[in-house]
Design a protein around this motif. Structure first.
Motif, PDB file in Angstrom:
ATOM      1  N   GLY A  64       0.813  -1.212   0.000  1.00 13.20           N
ATOM      2  CA  GLY A  64       0.000   0.000   0.000  1.00 13.20           C
ATOM      3  C   GLY A  64       0.844   1.257   0.000  1.00 13.20           C
ATOM      4  O   GLY A  64       0.324   2.358  -0.090  1.00 13.20           O
ATOM      5  N   ASP A  65       2.144   1.085   0.076  1.00 13.89           N
ATOM      6  CA  ASP A  65       3.025   2.248   0.189  1.00 13.89           C
ATOM      7  C   ASP A  65       4.364   1.897  -0.463  1.00 13.89           C
ATOM      8  O   ASP A  65       4.638   0.746  -0.761  1.00 13.89           O
ATOM      9  N   GLY A  66       5.197   2.897  -0.649  1.00 15.67           N
ATOM     10  CA  GLY A  66       6.529   2.639  -1.211  1.00 15.67           C
ATOM     11  C   GLY A  66       6.568   2.993  -2.680  1.00 15.67           C
ATOM     12  O   GLY A  66       5.564   3.382  -3.271  1.00 15.67           O
ATOM     13  N   ALA A  67       7.746   2.837  -3.288  1.00  9.45           N
ATOM     14  CA  ALA A  67       7.970   3.301  -4.660  1.00  9.45           C
ATOM     15  C   ALA A  67       8.217   2.129  -5.604  1.00  9.45           C
ATOM     16  O   ALA A  67       8.577   1.034  -5.179  1.00  9.45           O
ATOM     17  N   ILE A  68       7.985   2.395  -6.890  1.00  4.08           N
ATOM     18  CA  ILE A  68       8.369   1.456  -7.940  1.00  4.08           C
ATOM     19  C   ILE A  68       9.894   1.509  -8.064  1.00  4.08           C
ATOM     20  O   ILE A  68      10.488   2.590  -8.056  1.00  4.08           O
ATOM     21  N   LYS A  69      10.533   0.350  -8.177  1.00  7.89           N
ATOM     22  CA  LYS A  69      11.991   0.335  -8.343  1.00  7.89           C
ATOM     23  C   LYS A  69      12.330   0.404  -9.840  1.00  7.89           C
ATOM     24  O   LYS A  69      11.820  -0.388 -10.634  1.00  7.89           O
ATOM     25  N   ILE A  70      13.149   1.369 -10.218  1.00 10.38           N
ATOM     26  CA  ILE A  70      13.583   1.499 -11.610  1.00 10.38           C
ATOM     27  C   ILE A  70      14.790   0.580 -11.805  1.00 10.38           C
ATOM     28  O   ILE A  70      15.871   0.834 -11.259  1.00 10.38           O
ATOM     29  N   VAL A  71      14.617  -0.481 -12.588  1.00  6.75           N
ATOM     30  CA  VAL A  71      15.700  -1.455 -12.793  1.00  6.75           C
ATOM     31  C   VAL A  71      16.654  -0.958 -13.880  1.00  6.75           C
ATOM     32  O   VAL A  71      17.871  -1.080 -13.760  1.00  6.75           O
TER      33      VAL A  71
END
Lengths: 358, 358
Positions: A64-71
């Protein structure tokens, strides 16, 4: 059918998702795109899914929280790891980001792994078409096998949808199809109604074609046939294979990595800017010309003019925004379940016109 | 069937095309990719077309010399005007150029207008897969209408092929399908043999489904049905529409611009570099994994294991390179016509094993 005001449904869904643990912006985006599925008439992938999506959050299976990780990230391409953020929130951002890339590089391609279930692909297309851009969305599910490869009586591919959006001078072209003889959600719909499928879309574990949804839903090992069916299924099978390579292959995350990921999806999003290839105004003329030529074709049934993909969905959207959103009783039942579990008041159904008493 | 050494056919075709007016490199590329169609088993789009292609050159309808005009060019995208250079020469160069772009930008997309007929899309896929790249080819024909939109009894779309190539650790995946219930070339093949089509792939001008190739070939106004046919043709119709927009739309050159362009094609070529999205070795593992899973699926008929697209074509290619290329008598007749018109000696057929006399 029950009718609700679109805004009431959006507020209700957002509140449920927030109570289930989603950050405000994540709850808002997820509510918006689930509702958008219903507005466009993709009711199997609309608010019918709200309870499941909220439960995934509450159970810690969606973040429900946090960021998308850019690989990976370059001008024209990126790879994202959504690590189980809600799919509608992730998919809408991926289309937005691909649009930004396309405006700079001509095309923008983003591959996403581990998004939670993204629901209706059609819901995200207008993000691109409203900016005058073309968009193509491909989606697969590493933990699911529903569709048999051509020549097999065993499921391998996930129920792979394929969606395309194209701007015109009026309403956009919106395509959202499965690459199989039917979608898994539709098989379930027929099963719930106790009805046979309208054509043999299934193959049983013993290799017989079947229209009986129970052979698929009740765990007897049947599979959905690929688009093209008995004779031409090699075409649908090839398209399913393509879609799994473009999603699981390019993201390096497939069936071996995600066998326990439930309904979470891998996505391929591509946006193309007509201004990079030619004149935007001439592109629109070409799109308009194709639409006009389709509509001018002699219909088989003179009372049913040839339809352009998306037209009916967008008309239905306008109508439901004005007159209320139609939800079937199964969907209302699931909304009530969500209301109870997350302690949110159900939206009030809109009054129906009195049935005539003769 | 007649059998010829592959090298003899290549030399013959190149000589014919050169005598018809093609510059040496153009003649060589055109001969190579027509033959490649036969090698892969796409005999409707192989050397069967040599006479037509040479005639287009001799009649000044295809250019034998000159350059492709670059209309737009950026790191990841380009638009080309081939101005009727031979399609095989143009298509191979477009795939090469898209590969070069993909290695720099992650993806490379090239839209081409006014290429003369490109023959078999499958023939160009290995250019990309041998470099470890994914490729997608879409092709349309602005002057042709063969396929009816869903719900129509009138042709609009051209016979749009769609091709995909994917590298694996062994042989590549090669997909080359039409987005309709059959290809126009196949309808002609059945008509030439006086046979009915194996399923209702046509719709007559009066709206009846038909398996009779003559209703299409003999100018009675029948159309080919889109993939999905009577029930699911809205899917194939949508895919045809997509393919015309990606080619004619993006190149700004469609049915209104090219009504007299005969068989000349518009192309969309896209190449993707797995190294831009993830680890190339992990991409290959994913592709291998999908292939292995397809092959492990229980077949409907236990004597017919599930096939991966391209495997049979590549086996046939190896076999024909070693043992000679099989051409049917209609194709041999057309080669003889080309030999006569352009005064080139026919290649010598290979000796056949003596039939057993019992």
């Amino acid at each position: 059918m029950n009718t609700f005001a679109a805004q009431d449904l959006a507020t209700f869904a957002q509140t449920v998702l927030a109570k289930a643990g989603a950050r405000d912006d994540i709850a808002a985006a997820t509510a918006t795109y689930l509702l958008e599925g219903d507005l466009l008439g993709f009711s199997t992938h609309g608010l019918k899914r709200l309870y499941f999506n909220a439960k995934l959050l509450a159970d810690g299976k969606a973040r429900g929280d946090g960021a998308i990780k850019i690989v990976r990230d370059r001008a024209a391409v990126a790879t994202w790891d959504a690590a189980f953020l809600p799919g509608p929130y992730v998919a809408a951002q991926a289309v937005e980001a691909a649009c930004a890339k396309a405006k700079i590089a001509g095309t923008g391609s983003i591959v996403v792994k581990r998004a939670q279930h993204v629901a209706s692909l059609a819901a995200y297309l207008r993000i691109a078409t409203e900016q005058g851009l073309l968009v193509n969305l491909i989606c697969s599910t590493p933990a699911q096998s529903s569709v048999a490869p051509f020549g097999a009586k065993q499921a391998l591919f996930s129920p792979n949808p394929y969606a395309v959006g194209v701007p015109t001078s009026t309403t956009p072209i919106l395509i959202d199809i499965s690459l199989s003889m039917t979608a898994a959600g539709k098989v379930r719909q027929f099963w719930e109604r106790g009805e046979a499928l309208p054509w043999p879309a299934l193959i049983t574990a013993t290799g017989e074609l079947s229209q009986d949804p129970s052979v698929y839903i009740e765990g007897e090992g049947a599979a959905i046939l690929p688009l093209g069916g008995h004779d031409l299924g090699y075409k649908g099978s090839a398209l399913c294979l393509m879609s799994e390579i473009w999603t699981m292959g390019l993201s390096n995350y497939g069936r071996s990595q995600g066998p326990d990921d439930g309904e979470s999806n891998s996505l391929f999003v591509q946006v193309l800017d007509p201004a990079a290839f030619g004149e935007p105004s001439e592109f629109i003329q070409q799109a308009d010309d194709l639409v006009a030529r389709m509509q001018a074709c002699t219909p088989i049934d003179s009372t049913k003019p040839v339809r352009v993909p998306g037209q009916r969905a967008l008309q239905y959207r306008q109508q439901q925004l004005a007159e209320g959103v139609q939800l079937d009783s199964a969907t209302v039942g699931r909304l009530e379940r969500a209301a109870e579990r997350f302690d949110v008041a159900m939206p009030k159904a809109m009054p129906k016109p009195m049935p005539l008493r003769l």
